[in-house]
Design a protein around this motif. Sequence first.
Motif, PDB file in Angstrom:
ATOM      1  N   ARG A   1       0.831  -1.204   0.000  1.00  0.00           N
ATOM      2  CA  ARG A   1       0.000   0.000   0.000  1.00  0.00           C
ATOM      3  C   ARG A   1       0.865   1.254   0.000  1.00  0.00           C
ATOM      4  O   ARG A   1       2.039   1.225   0.364  1.00  0.00           O
ATOM      5  CB  ARG A   1      -0.913   0.010   1.223  1.00  0.00           C
ATOM      6  CG  ARG A   1      -0.183   0.104   2.551  1.00  0.00           C
ATOM      7  CD  ARG A   1      -1.132   0.063   3.741  1.00  0.00           C
ATOM      8  NE  ARG A   1      -0.407   0.137   5.010  1.00  0.00           N
ATOM      9  CZ  ARG A   1      -0.055   1.261   5.607  1.00  0.00           C
ATOM     10  NH1 ARG A   1      -0.371   2.430   5.039  1.00  0.00           N
ATOM     11  NH2 ARG A   1       0.592   1.262   6.748  1.00  0.00           N
ATOM     12  N   PHE A   2       0.274   2.377  -0.394  1.00  0.00           N
ATOM     13  CA  PHE A   2       0.958   3.659  -0.418  1.00  0.00           C
ATOM     14  C   PHE A   2       0.451   4.525   0.728  1.00  0.00           C
ATOM     15  O   PHE A   2      -0.676   4.370   1.188  1.00  0.00           O
ATOM     16  CB  PHE A   2       0.728   4.363  -1.753  1.00  0.00           C
ATOM     17  CG  PHE A   2       1.385   3.663  -2.911  1.00  0.00           C
ATOM     18  CD1 PHE A   2       2.699   3.959  -3.242  1.00  0.00           C
ATOM     19  CD2 PHE A   2       0.708   2.710  -3.653  1.00  0.00           C
ATOM     20  CE1 PHE A   2       3.322   3.314  -4.294  1.00  0.00           C
ATOM     21  CE2 PHE A   2       1.319   2.057  -4.706  1.00  0.00           C
ATOM     22  CZ  PHE A   2       2.632   2.360  -5.029  1.00  0.00           C
TER      23      PHE A   2
ATOM     24  N   MET B   1      -0.531  11.953  -1.463  1.00  0.00           N
ATOM     25  CA  MET B   1      -0.519  11.037  -2.593  1.00  0.00           C
ATOM     26  C   MET B   1      -1.125  11.714  -3.817  1.00  0.00           C
ATOM     27  O   MET B   1      -2.152  12.380  -3.716  1.00  0.00           O
ATOM     28  CB  MET B   1      -1.325   9.775  -2.241  1.00  0.00           C
ATOM     29  CG  MET B   1      -1.301   8.698  -3.318  1.00  0.00           C
ATOM     30  SD  MET B   1      -2.458   7.342  -2.955  1.00  0.00           S
ATOM     31  CE  MET B   1      -1.883   6.831  -1.331  1.00  0.00           C
TER      32      MET B   1
ATOM     33  N   LEU C   1      -3.637   7.926  -8.167  1.00  0.00           N
ATOM     34  CA  LEU C   1      -2.547   6.947  -8.186  1.00  0.00           C
ATOM     35  C   LEU C   1      -3.107   5.530  -8.097  1.00  0.00           C
ATOM     36  O   LEU C   1      -3.910   5.227  -7.223  1.00  0.00           O
ATOM     37  CB  LEU C   1      -1.576   7.212  -7.033  1.00  0.00           C
ATOM     38  CG  LEU C   1      -0.337   6.307  -6.956  1.00  0.00           C
ATOM     39  CD1 LEU C   1       0.862   7.082  -6.441  1.00  0.00           C
ATOM     40  CD2 LEU C   1      -0.583   5.093  -6.062  1.00  0.00           C
ATOM     41  N   GLU C   2      -2.678   4.687  -9.016  1.00  0.00           N
ATOM     42  CA  GLU C   2      -3.114   3.292  -9.065  1.00  0.00           C
ATOM     43  C   GLU C   2      -1.944   2.384  -8.707  1.00  0.00           C
ATOM     44  O   GLU C   2      -0.861   2.498  -9.280  1.00  0.00           O
ATOM     45  CB  GLU C   2      -3.615   2.944 -10.474  1.00  0.00           C
ATOM     46  CG  GLU C   2      -4.749   3.833 -10.963  1.00  0.00           C
ATOM     47  CD  GLU C   2      -5.084   3.568 -12.425  1.00  0.00           C
ATOM     48  OE1 GLU C   2      -4.673   2.502 -12.951  1.00  0.00           O
ATOM     49  OE2 GLU C   2      -5.732   4.427 -13.048  1.00  0.00           O
ATOM     50  N   ALA C   3      -2.153   1.495  -7.747  1.00  0.00           N
ATOM     51  CA  ALA C   3      -1.107   0.556  -7.341  1.00  0.00           C
ATOM     52  C   ALA C   3      -1.027  -0.600  -8.327  1.00  0.00           C
ATOM     53  O   ALA C   3      -2.040  -1.069  -8.850  1.00  0.00           O
ATOM     54  CB  ALA C   3      -1.390   0.032  -5.938  1.00  0.00           C
ATOM     55  N   ARG C   4       0.173  -1.039  -8.584  1.00  0.00           N
ATOM     56  CA  ARG C   4       0.417  -2.186  -9.453  1.00  0.00           C
ATOM     57  C   ARG C   4       1.460  -3.093  -8.804  1.00  0.00           C
ATOM     58  O   ARG C   4       2.316  -2.645  -8.045  1.00  0.00           O
ATOM     59  CB  ARG C   4       0.944  -1.742 -10.820  1.00  0.00           C
ATOM     60  CG  ARG C   4      -0.046  -0.959 -11.671  1.00  0.00           C
ATOM     61  CD  ARG C   4      -1.133  -1.882 -12.207  1.00  0.00           C
ATOM     62  NE  ARG C   4      -1.965  -1.214 -13.188  1.00  0.00           N
ATOM     63  CZ  ARG C   4      -2.997  -0.445 -12.899  1.00  0.00           C
ATOM     64  NH1 ARG C   4      -3.333  -0.246 -11.622  1.00  0.00           N
ATOM     65  NH2 ARG C   4      -3.716   0.118 -13.841  1.00  0.00           N
TER      66      ARG C   4
ATOM     67  N   ARG D   1       6.791  -3.396  -6.276  1.00  0.00           N
ATOM     68  CA  ARG D   1       5.700  -2.438  -6.147  1.00  0.00           C
ATOM     69  C   ARG D   1       5.851  -1.349  -7.210  1.00  0.00           C
ATOM     70  O   ARG D   1       6.923  -0.787  -7.388  1.00  0.00           O
ATOM     71  CB  ARG D   1       5.704  -1.805  -4.759  1.00  0.00           C
ATOM     72  CG  ARG D   1       4.492  -0.906  -4.514  1.00  0.00           C
ATOM     73  CD  ARG D   1       4.470  -0.332  -3.115  1.00  0.00           C
ATOM     74  NE  ARG D   1       5.530   0.644  -2.906  1.00  0.00           N
ATOM     75  CZ  ARG D   1       5.472   1.606  -1.985  1.00  0.00           C
ATOM     76  NH1 ARG D   1       4.426   1.701  -1.174  1.00  0.00           N
ATOM     77  NH2 ARG D   1       6.467   2.447  -1.844  1.00  0.00           N
TER      78      ARG D   1
ATOM     79  N   ALA E   1       3.536   1.943  -9.513  1.00  0.00           N
ATOM     80  CA  ALA E   1       2.411   2.872  -9.470  1.00  0.00           C
ATOM     81  C   ALA E   1       2.192   3.470 -10.851  1.00  0.00           C
ATOM     82  O   ALA E   1       3.134   3.612 -11.640  1.00  0.00           O
ATOM     83  CB  ALA E   1       2.666   3.981  -8.453  1.00  0.00           C
TER      84      ALA E   1
ATOM     85  N   ILE F   1       8.663   5.151  -3.923  1.00  0.00           N
ATOM     86  CA  ILE F   1       7.757   5.924  -4.773  1.00  0.00           C
ATOM     87  C   ILE F   1       7.207   7.125  -4.023  1.00  0.00           C
ATOM     88  O   ILE F   1       7.061   8.217  -4.579  1.00  0.00           O
ATOM     89  CB  ILE F   1       6.626   5.014  -5.291  1.00  0.00           C
ATOM     90  CG1 ILE F   1       7.189   3.982  -6.284  1.00  0.00           C
ATOM     91  CG2 ILE F   1       5.522   5.842  -5.958  1.00  0.00           C
ATOM     92  CD1 ILE F   1       6.232   2.885  -6.668  1.00  0.00           C
ATOM     93  N   GLU F   2       6.928   6.954  -2.727  1.00  0.00           N
ATOM     94  CA  GLU F   2       6.377   8.060  -1.935  1.00  0.00           C
ATOM     95  C   GLU F   2       7.270   9.293  -1.969  1.00  0.00           C
ATOM     96  O   GLU F   2       6.786  10.431  -1.924  1.00  0.00           O
ATOM     97  CB  GLU F   2       6.181   7.618  -0.476  1.00  0.00           C
ATOM     98  CG  GLU F   2       4.947   6.777  -0.236  1.00  0.00           C
ATOM     99  CD  GLU F   2       5.142   5.301  -0.463  1.00  0.00           C
ATOM    100  OE1 GLU F   2       4.268   4.505  -0.065  1.00  0.00           O
ATOM    101  OE2 GLU F   2       6.182   4.918  -1.051  1.00  0.00           O
TER     102      GLU F   2
ATOM    103  N   TYR G   1       6.375  11.810  -4.871  1.00  0.00           N
ATOM    104  CA  TYR G   1       5.026  12.312  -5.095  1.00  0.00           C
ATOM    105  C   TYR G   1       5.035  13.704  -5.744  1.00  0.00           C
ATOM    106  O   TYR G   1       4.253  13.986  -6.658  1.00  0.00           O
ATOM    107  CB  TYR G   1       4.263  12.395  -3.766  1.00  0.00           C
ATOM    108  CG  TYR G   1       3.701  11.086  -3.250  1.00  0.00           C
ATOM    109  CD1 TYR G   1       3.716   9.916  -3.997  1.00  0.00           C
ATOM    110  CD2 TYR G   1       3.127  11.025  -1.980  1.00  0.00           C
ATOM    111  CE1 TYR G   1       3.188   8.730  -3.501  1.00  0.00           C
ATOM    112  CE2 TYR G   1       2.591   9.853  -1.475  1.00  0.00           C
ATOM    113  CZ  TYR G   1       2.625   8.707  -2.230  1.00  0.00           C
ATOM    114  OH  TYR G   1       2.098   7.543  -1.738  1.00  0.00           O
TER     115      TYR G   1
END
Length: 312
Positions: free
Chosen positions: A2-3, A11, A15-18, A29, A31, A53-54, A57
């Motif tokens: 999770r983000f 965020m 944003l879509e998680a992949r 992980r 995005a 990734i965070e 942003y």
Amino acid sequence: MRFISLPDNPMPEGLEARTVTAGDGVRLRAALVRPAGQPRGTVALLQGRAETIEKYYEVIGELVARGFVVAALDWRGQGGSDRGLANPLKGHVDDFADYDRDLAAFTASLLRAETPEPRFALAHSTGALILLRALRGRDTPFSRTVLTAPLIGLGSMNPPGWFVDGLSGLLTAAGLGDFYPPGASLVRVEERSFEGNPLTGDARRFSRMLAIVRDRPDLAIGPPTIGWLHAACAAMREASRPGFAAAIATPVLAVSAGADRVVKPVATERLIRRIRLGRQVVIRGARHEILMERDDIRSAFWAAFDAFIPGA
């Protein structure tokens, strides 16, 4: 995987998680963020060692505002991706071929499958070296690439590269590749001081980096292992050979930090001179993490980016 979203680091909207699975089964992980309206293309955001990734942003938001789809990835062993050792704080790979697998899977299952052309890449430090390795192939998806502070040579805050290369090779051969290097600082990331840090001159953005790992300690990693250093030195040595640059036909812009102590800008200069469609910009006063720097330095970066990337 999770983000997180924090008050000073929200965020990006939409944003879509992949989850991307590398060829050897490692789960990564990723995005995906899409702009409103018709996109101008895609930017693959490839982070440096020990990043998440965070942390990007703000950068993702700036790219989306320019009309780009953004696809981002946590490399194996860091962020929200699978860790390879029992101690998850040890940043480790046996060989940069492991990262090659990550980028190949990210390209096949996310970039080519879900994002529009033209595709560009924005890669920092270790991510830039991984990207350069991939650009030697004929099947690259990227029309142009931008590198920030690429890991081509070790900077002045490190021991000489020949020493790190030789010692890490000897210790790895002795079976100590999973250990921390002698003298490695084990200070927790969230306890680091802004004063004298080699990454950024912007106190707010430095504090934001720390806030991420305070909120999610599982995203943090510590120093690289001896084996990681050996693998990085081997990859840098390979990149220094003339044939490496000669195999790259994609246009490359390298943005170097004038006050970088983590990597060596002059090593980047030597490489870029050998790339047929390569150019370098040096931002005076910038520390290693140009995209996390003061507003004036970031403005200089974005001016160079916008002039180089069509559609920006």
